[in-house]
Design a protein around this motif. Structure first.
Motif, PDB file in Angstrom:
ATOM      1  N   ALA A  21       0.617  -1.088  -0.349  1.00 35.68           N
ATOM      2  CA  ALA A  21       0.014  -0.042   0.057  1.00 35.68           C
ATOM      3  C   ALA A  21       0.935   1.329  -0.017  1.00 35.68           C
ATOM      4  CB  ALA A  21      -0.888   0.086   1.038  1.00 35.68           C
ATOM      5  N   LEU A  22       0.379   2.435  -0.825  1.00 39.36           N
ATOM      6  CA  LEU A  22       1.173   3.533  -0.777  1.00 39.36           C
ATOM      7  C   LEU A  22       0.712   4.143   0.808  1.00 39.36           C
ATOM      8  CD1 LEU A  22      -0.138   5.054  -4.320  1.00 39.36           C
ATOM      9  CD2 LEU A  22       2.127   3.901  -3.453  1.00 39.36           C
ATOM     10  N   THR A  23       1.504   5.346   0.965  1.00 42.95           N
ATOM     11  CA  THR A  23       1.212   6.167   2.411  1.00 42.95           C
ATOM     12  C   THR A  23       0.022   6.998   2.098  1.00 42.95           C
ATOM     13  OG1 THR A  23       2.761   7.535   1.891  1.00 42.95           O
ATOM     14  CG2 THR A  23       3.540   5.458   3.258  1.00 42.95           C
ATOM     15  N   GLY A  24      -0.516   7.491   3.274  1.00 42.17           N
ATOM     16  CA  GLY A  24      -1.294   8.628   3.124  1.00 42.17           C
ATOM     17  C   GLY A  24      -2.647   8.019   2.812  1.00 42.17           C
ATOM     18  N   GLU A  25      -3.427   9.217   2.032  1.00 40.30           N
ATOM     19  CA  GLU A  25      -4.852   8.955   1.510  1.00 40.30           C
ATOM     20  C   GLU A  25      -5.052   7.953   0.496  1.00 40.30           C
ATOM     21  OE1 GLU A  25      -8.906   9.612   2.220  1.00 40.30           O
ATOM     22  OE2 GLU A  25      -7.413  10.229   3.586  1.00 40.30           O
TER      23      GLU A  25
END
Length: 99
Positions: free
Chosen positions: A57-61
């Protein structure tokens, strides 16, 4: 050479809602499998990127829906993928987690 001045773009962050929404809409057009497409097979539902051990997963929203494929044999290796997308090289996470 163009005489137009380059206008610096403002810095983007992982929590820039407008930028994230633009990315989400743009990236959705690049999905391999869409759950609403007529040829979507039932078995693909359990083989989505978000449940693959090669998906990070990417970070943030944006990380709520998007991550990177890290499977060296996949055509999507190194590319951002929607968590509900998938490919033929799906490998289930041993802990059964998703996202």
């Amino acid at each position: 050479m163009s005489t137009e001045r380059l206008v610096p773009q403002r810095e983007r962050t992982a929590d820039d809602r407008g930028h994230n929404d633009d990315c989400h809409e743009r990236w959705l057009r690049l999905t391999n499998r869409r759950t609403g497409q007529p040829d979507y097979r039932d078995e693909w539902f359990d083989e989505q990127c978000g449940g693959c051990r090669s998906w990070i997963a990417l970070t943030g929203e944006l990380g709520r829906d998007w991550g990177a494929c890290t499977h060296p044999g996949s055509a999507f290796d190194g590319r951002v993928r929607f968590e509900h997308d998938g490919c033929e090289l799906f490998r289930i996470r041993e802990d059964g987690s998703f996202g």
